[in-house]
Design a protein around this motif. Structure first.
Motif, PDB file in Angstrom:
ATOM      1  N   GLY A  28       0.793  -1.280   0.052  1.00  8.08           N
ATOM      2  CA  GLY A  28      -0.217   0.025  -0.288  1.00  8.08           C
ATOM      3  C   GLY A  28       0.973   1.611  -0.012  1.00  8.08           C
ATOM      4  N   THR A  63       0.552   6.188  -1.941  1.00  9.60           N
ATOM      5  CA  THR A  63      -0.243   5.035  -1.345  1.00  9.60           C
ATOM      6  C   THR A  63      -1.626   4.727  -1.703  1.00  9.60           C
ATOM      7  OG1 THR A  63      -1.464   6.790  -0.348  1.00  9.60           O
ATOM      8  CG2 THR A  63       0.565   6.389   0.785  1.00  9.60           C
ATOM      9  N   ASP A  64      -1.435   3.985  -1.081  1.00  9.76           N
ATOM     10  CA  ASP A  64      -2.953   3.476  -1.699  1.00  9.76           C
ATOM     11  C   ASP A  64      -3.384   4.416  -3.136  1.00  9.76           C
ATOM     12  OD1 ASP A  64      -5.455   1.990  -2.749  1.00  9.76           O
ATOM     13  OD2 ASP A  64      -4.743   0.344  -2.052  1.00  9.76           O
ATOM     14  N   LYS A  88      -6.622   4.883  -3.217  1.00 11.99           N
ATOM     15  CA  LYS A  88      -8.084   4.619  -2.564  1.00 11.99           C
ATOM     16  C   LYS A  88      -7.962   6.262  -1.116  1.00 11.99           C
ATOM     17  CE  LYS A  88      -9.359  -0.327  -3.390  1.00 11.99           C
ATOM     18  NZ  LYS A  88      -9.696  -1.034  -2.083  1.00 11.99           N
ATOM     19  N   ASN A  89      -6.822   5.914  -0.787  1.00 15.27           N
ATOM     20  CA  ASN A  89      -6.864   7.550   0.071  1.00 15.27           C
ATOM     21  C   ASN A  89      -6.494   9.021  -0.497  1.00 15.27           C
ATOM     22  OD1 ASN A  89      -5.779   5.676   1.759  1.00 15.27           O
ATOM     23  ND2 ASN A  89      -3.601   4.998   1.325  1.00 15.27           N
ATOM     24  N   TYR A 123      -3.951  13.332   5.110  1.00 14.16           N
ATOM     25  CA  TYR A 123      -3.086  12.745   6.003  1.00 14.16           C
ATOM     26  C   TYR A 123      -1.953  13.418   6.730  1.00 14.16           C
ATOM     27  CZ  TYR A 123       0.158  14.448   2.453  1.00 14.16           C
ATOM     28  OH  TYR A 123       0.873  15.408   1.759  1.00 14.16           O
ATOM     29  N   ASN A 161      -2.731  10.825  -2.116  1.00 16.47           N
ATOM     30  CA  ASN A 161      -2.075   9.819  -2.237  1.00 16.47           C
ATOM     31  C   ASN A 161      -0.957  10.489  -2.845  1.00 16.47           C
ATOM     32  OD1 ASN A 161      -2.891   9.938  -4.566  1.00 16.47           O
ATOM     33  ND2 ASN A 161      -2.838   7.629  -4.674  1.00 16.47           N
ATOM     34  N   TYR A 196      -3.732   8.264   7.794  1.00 17.79           N
ATOM     35  CA  TYR A 196      -4.504   9.171   6.743  1.00 17.79           C
ATOM     36  C   TYR A 196      -6.312   9.381   7.849  1.00 17.79           C
ATOM     37  CZ  TYR A 196      -2.390   9.054   1.883  1.00 17.79           C
ATOM     38  OH  TYR A 196      -2.152   9.006   1.659  1.00 17.79           O
ATOM     39  N   LYS A 205      -9.358   8.836   7.584  1.00 18.71           N
ATOM     40  CA  LYS A 205      -9.720   8.013   8.161  1.00 18.71           C
ATOM     41  C   LYS A 205      -9.030   6.249   8.735  1.00 18.71           C
ATOM     42  CE  LYS A 205     -12.703   9.318   4.126  1.00 18.71           C
ATOM     43  NZ  LYS A 205     -13.075   8.833   2.486  1.00 18.71           N
ATOM     44  N   LYS A 247      -6.462   4.477   8.204  1.00 19.00           N
ATOM     45  CA  LYS A 247      -5.165   4.372   7.723  1.00 19.00           C
ATOM     46  C   LYS A 247      -3.955   4.698   7.890  1.00 19.00           C
ATOM     47  CE  LYS A 247      -4.154   0.803   4.557  1.00 19.00           C
ATOM     48  NZ  LYS A 247      -4.767  -0.399   4.690  1.00 19.00           N
ATOM     49  N   SER A 248      -3.495   3.930   7.990  1.00 19.11           N
ATOM     50  CA  SER A 248      -1.748   3.727   8.308  1.00 19.11           C
ATOM     51  C   SER A 248      -0.663   3.620   7.792  1.00 19.11           C
ATOM     52  CB  SER A 248      -0.990   4.465  10.123  1.00 19.11           C
ATOM     53  OG  SER A 248      -1.512   2.716  10.133  1.00 19.11           O
ATOM     54  N   TYR A 249       0.615   3.900   7.209  1.00 19.79           N
ATOM     55  CA  TYR A 249       1.157   3.384   6.554  1.00 19.79           C
ATOM     56  C   TYR A 249       3.282   4.138   7.563  1.00 19.79           C
ATOM     57  CZ  TYR A 249      -1.605   3.350   2.937  1.00 19.79           C
ATOM     58  OH  TYR A 249      -2.452   2.232   2.270  1.00 19.79           O
TER      59      TYR A 249
END
Length: 199
Positions: free
Chosen positions: A121, A137-138, A140-141, A145, A165, A186, A188, A190-192
């Protein structure tokens, strides 16, 4: 005409024609579309060729044929537009494309880097880096962020916020050479997390 003269003429026409083949095209565009590479090109009016090949290379020197348009390409009175999709592109590396219009020669070479974060991702390039760091990133993001970079002691040394993204980060002022931990979160949930190296 002697046979040797005929061969000389053919060699000059067939193999030296790449110098002017680009003049046969109104445009030659390339773009990443989702998981594919799309090539759009237009042959000028009055230009014709028997068959057309699409070629690809990973070094800009040695090319392989990846597509073929049979028959007569081009129209006598109007430009002809074509599209071709490379459905198996070279992932996360630069690919070079060109067109072979038979006796009309080769087009100029265009290149593109196909970017795909894959199952993880997240894609970070280049890494190690010196000045600019690019992050993908994906797809969808699309939300907001926050990006934080931590040194080996766990101290935040740089922060950035934005939306989407695709992230471009200039570290020329903020970071000294070394190894860091990057964290992207993010809104929503989601994290990386990844390790980055500054040269």
């Amino acid at each position: 005409m002697k046979l040797s003269s005929i061969w000389t003429f053919c060699l000059l026409l067939c193999f030296s024609s790449g110098a002017f083949a680009q003049n046969l095209l109104d445009d030659f565009k390339i773009a990443q579309v989702d998981k594919e590479i799309r090539l759009d090109f237009t042959i000028k009016a009055g230009i014709s060729c028997v068959d057309l090949e699409i070629e690809r290379s990973d070094d800009g020197v040695l090319f392989d044929v990846i597509g073929f348009i049979p028959g007569i390409c081009g129209e006598p009175t109007e430009a002809s537009s074509y599209s071709f999709f490379d459905k198996s592109p070279l992932i996360n590396q630069t690919a070079y494309y060109r067109l072979f219009l038979r006796t009309n020669g080769y087009s100029s070479i265009v290149n593109i880097m196909f970017l795909d974060p894959g199952e993880s991702g997240i894609l970070i390039y280049p890494n190690p880096f010196q000045y600019n760091l690019n992050i993908l990133t994906d797809s969808k993001n699309i939300g907001n962020y926050s990006l934080s970079i931590y040194d080996n002691s766990g101290r935040i040394v740089s922060q950035l916020s934005g939306k989407g993204n695709k992230i471009a980060f200039n570290s020329e002022i903020n970071l000294s050479p070394g190894t860091y931990r990057l964290l992207i979160m993010y809104d929503k949930g989601k994290s990386y997390s990844a390790v980055i190296i500054k040269n």
